[in-house]
Design a protein around this motif. Structure first.
Motif, mmCIF file in Angstrom:
data_model
loop_
_atom_site.group_PDB
_atom_site.id
_atom_site.type_symbol
_atom_site.label_atom_id
_atom_site.label_comp_id
_atom_site.label_asym_id
_atom_site.label_seq_id
_atom_site.Cartn_x
_atom_site.Cartn_y
_atom_site.Cartn_z
ATOM 1 N N LYS A 29 -21.617 58.811 73.289
ATOM 2 C CA LYS A 29 -20.638 57.940 72.868
ATOM 3 C C LYS A 29 -19.682 57.617 71.519
ATOM 4 O O LYS A 29 -19.037 58.489 70.888
ATOM 5 N N ASP B 261 -20.112 65.381 71.637
ATOM 6 C CA ASP B 261 -18.946 66.500 72.336
ATOM 7 C C ASP B 261 -19.543 67.091 73.144
ATOM 8 O O ASP B 261 -19.384 68.053 73.761
ATOM 9 N N LYS B 262 -20.914 67.303 72.713
ATOM 10 C CA LYS B 262 -22.047 68.321 73.612
ATOM 11 C C LYS B 262 -22.849 67.571 73.405
ATOM 12 O O LYS B 262 -24.026 67.089 73.129
ATOM 13 N N TRP C 120 -22.231 61.928 85.376
ATOM 14 C CA TRP C 120 -21.366 62.899 85.257
ATOM 15 C C TRP C 120 -20.182 63.299 86.003
ATOM 16 O O TRP C 120 -19.348 63.289 86.124
ATOM 17 N N ASP D 245 -18.413 61.398 89.507
ATOM 18 C CA ASP D 245 -17.604 60.316 89.714
ATOM 19 C C ASP D 245 -17.314 60.053 91.557
ATOM 20 O O ASP D 245 -15.928 60.487 91.754
ATOM 21 N N LYS E 185 -18.123 62.482 81.531
ATOM 22 C CA LYS E 185 -17.267 63.362 82.413
ATOM 23 C C LYS E 185 -16.855 64.073 81.561
ATOM 24 O O LYS E 185 -16.028 63.531 80.552
ATOM 25 N N GLY E 186 -16.722 65.335 80.939
ATOM 26 C CA GLY E 186 -15.877 66.747 80.731
ATOM 27 C C GLY E 186 -16.636 67.018 79.690
ATOM 28 O O GLY E 186 -16.427 67.394 78.556
ATOM 29 N N MET E 187 -17.757 66.343 79.264
ATOM 30 C CA MET E 187 -18.737 66.653 78.262
ATOM 31 C C MET E 187 -19.030 67.783 78.144
ATOM 32 O O MET E 187 -20.120 68.007 78.699
ATOM 33 N N LYS E 188 -19.454 68.911 77.518
ATOM 34 C CA LYS E 188 -20.481 70.485 77.337
ATOM 35 C C LYS E 188 -21.684 69.632 77.754
ATOM 36 O O LYS E 188 -22.143 70.017 76.720
ATOM 37 N N THR E 189 -22.443 70.490 79.244
ATOM 38 C CA THR E 189 -23.457 70.048 79.074
ATOM 39 C C THR E 189 -24.422 71.281 79.156
ATOM 40 O O THR E 189 -24.126 72.008 80.221
ATOM 41 N N LEU F 272 -20.276 71.652 86.262
ATOM 42 C CA LEU F 272 -20.285 70.401 85.139
ATOM 43 C C LEU F 272 -21.333 70.915 84.330
ATOM 44 O O LEU F 272 -21.656 70.525 83.180
#
Length: 433
Positions: free
Chosen positions: A272, A277-278, A301, A303, A332-336, A360
Motif C-alpha cells: 500500500k 493498486d493490483k 481482504w 473484514d 480490501k478493494g484491491m484488484k486481486t 474479492l
C-alpha cells in the motif's frame, strides 16, 4: 479414582474390625455367635461369624476388581452415558500372531518395532491418508516445518504425481537447482536406497539432514537414471515474499506457518505504501499449514466476515465458523488474482475459496489439490502423536473441496518443461488480466 476405591476398601476393613471389637460374645455349645446393636432399629441381631467374614471378603474382592479395572469400567460407563458405541477391541488374536511369530521366526523380533508398526497399521486401517501415527521424533520434524524451521536440505518442492514422488519445483539458490535437478524428475533413490514405496513425507525425511552433509539423489528422467551428489544447506526461505512489476505487487505464500500471517500483513502495508493498486497472490505449490494463519491472511481482504466453516458428523464440539479479523483489511478493494495449481492444498485452498466466494479475487491457473478436511494432533502418553481427521472444511458458500478441489475462473496450464526454463504462462496471464 482408584484411590477412592482403595479408601472404600480400607473403610470396609476398619468397619469390620469395629464390629468385631464391639460385639459381645456368648458361648452356646460349640457355636460362637456374635451380637451387635443396629443403630437404625435399636435392636440386637445375631450373626454368624463365618457369614460376616464371607460378606466382608466378597466386598473386598469386588472393590479390588473394580479398582484394578477402573479405567476400562469408567470408559464403558462414560460411553453409555454419552451414547457413544463401545470402542474397546479384543487384542487377543493380535497377541496370538505375535507369540506365533516369536516362536517360529528364524531371527530376532524387535518388540518395540512390532509395537510401533502395529500402531501404524491400526491407524492406517481407517484408510484416510490424512490420519496417521507419528513417533515423537517424526512429530518434531513435522512441527519444525510448520514453525518455519525447514532445516537443512537440498531445496526442492516435492509431491505425489502419477503414483510417484516427483520434483515439482526447485528453489532459487539452493543445491538441487545448482546441480541440475529438474521439475518432473521422479525421485528413485536416496543414498542408494529405493524410496519409491515411500510417501512424500517419507522421501522428504530422507532428503533432510545436517547442514554440510552429503546426500546422493537418483532420479528418473525420460526413462533414464540420473545421479546427483548434493551437499545439504540450511534452507531459510521465508513463507511470504513480494516482488513488484510497476504498480502490481506479486505476493508469494509458500506455506502457512506461525509467522505467515504477520509477514503477510507487514508486506501488505508495504504494498500500500508503494502505491500499488493490483496484486497477484501466488499460492502455487502451497501445501497448507495452520488454518489460523490462513484466516489471519484472509483478514487482509475480508473484514469480520466468514472465511471457512468446520463441520463434524461425529463430534459437534468441532463445529465452528472461522471469521476474519476486524480492522486489518489493508488490501480490501484491491484488484486481486490468485494463482493456483495441483499442489495448492488445505489452508491455501481455504484462503482461495474465501476470496473467490466473496468475489474479492479471480482464480487463475489449474485446479487445486482438493484437501478439505481438518486434522487434530493428539499427544499420546508415550509422547507419540496421532494426527486424526476430525471435521471437514467448507468455503463461505458451503462447498467442501475434498473431492474436486477449487476450479479456477480462468484455466492456464504450466508444463514441467516451462517450469525448468523459467517460463511462466500463468503469471504472464495474471499480469495481462
Amino acid at each position: 479414582m482408584r484411590l477412592v476405591f482403595l479408601l472404600m476398601l480400607i473403610c470396609n476393613m476398619a468397619l469390620m474390625r469395629v464390629k468385631i471389637n464391639t460385639m459381645t460374645t456368648q458361648d452356646k455349645g460349640s457355636t460362637r455367635d456374635l451380637y451387635y446393636s443396629s443403630p437404625a432399629r435399636g435392636e440386637e441381631r445375631k450373626v454368624n461369624l463365618s457369614t460376616t467374614i464371607v460378606s466382608c471378603a466378597v466386598t473386598l474382592a469386588i472393590g479390588l476388581i473394580i479398582g484394578i479395572n477402573f479405567e476400562s469400567l469408567s470408559n464403558q460407563a462414560n460411553r453409555a452415558l454419552t451414547g457413544k458405541a463401545d470402542s474397546s477391541i479384543d487384542f487377543s488374536s493380535l497377541n496370538e500372531v505375535y507369540e506365533t511369530l516369536v516362536d517360529n521366526y528364524d531371527g530376532k523380533v524387535d518388540k518395540s518395532k512390532v509395537i510401533e508398526e502395529a500402531k501404524r497399521g491400526l491407524v492406517n486401517a481407517v484408510n484416510d491418508p490424512y490420519t496417521y501415527y507419528m513417533t515423537a521424533s517424526e512429530y518434531r520434524d513435522f512441527t519444525s516445518d510448520l514453525n518455519g524451521d525447514v532445516g537443512a536440505g537440498i531445496g526442492v518442492e516435492i509431491g505425489l504425481r502419477e503414483n510417484f514422488v516427483k520434483v515439482l519445483r526447485t528453489t532459487k539458490d539452493n543445491p538441487a537447482r545448482k546441480a541440475g535437478v529438474l521439475a518432473g524428475d521422479i525421485i528413485y533413490k536416496v543414498d542408494g536406497e529405493d524410496v519409491t514405496s515411500l510417501d512424500t513425507e517419507g522421501v522428504a525425511k530422507k532428503l533432510r539432514g545436517a547442514a554440510g552433509s552429503e546426500v546422493k539423489l537418483t532420479v528418473v528422467r525420460n526413462n533414464e537414471e540420473k545421479e546427483f551428489t548434493l551437499v545439504r544447506e540450511t534452507i531459510n526461505n521465508e513463507s511470504v515474499y513480494v516482488e513488484y512489476r510497476g504498480k502490481t505487487a506479486i505476493m508469494t505464500i509458500s506455506r502457512f506457518d506461525e509467522k505467515t500471517g504477520e509477514l503477510a500483513e507487514n508486506l501488505a502495508r508495504e504494498i500500500k505504501d508503494k502505491g500499488c493498486d493490483k496484486l497477484v497472490l501466488d499460492l502455487r505449490g502451497n501445501g497448507g499449514g495452520y488454518v489460523d494463519a490462513a484466516v489471519y491472511t484472509a483478514s487482509l481482504w475480508l473484514d469480520g466476515t466468514t472465511v471457512t466453516t468446520a463441520k463434524s458428523s461425529n463430534n459437534s464440539a468441532y463445529n465452528r465458523t472461522y471469521t476474519a479479523k476486524t480492522g486489518k483489511a489493508i488490501l480490501k478493494g484491491m484488484k486481486t488474482i490468485v494463482l493456483t495449481n495441483g499442489s495448492t492444498a488445505s489452508a491455501a485452498e481455504i484462503l482461495t475459496g474465501a476470496l473467490k466466494d466473496n468475489n474479492l479475487a479471480t482464480v487463475l491457473g489449474e485446479k487445486t489439490y482438493g484437501k478439505g478436511c481438518m486434522q487434530s494432533l493428539e499427544t499420546l502418553t508415550s509422547g507419540d502423536v496421532l494426527r486424526v481427521t476430525i471435521a471437514n472444511w467448507y468455503t463461505p458458500d458451503g462447498s467442501n473441496i475434498s473431492n474436486d478441489g477449487i476450479s479456477p475462473d480462468k484455466v492456464v496450464e504450466r508444463s514441467y518443461d516451462q517450469i525448468n526454463k523459467d517460463i511462466d504462462p500463468q503469471l504472464d496471464a495474471a499480469l495481462e488480466e
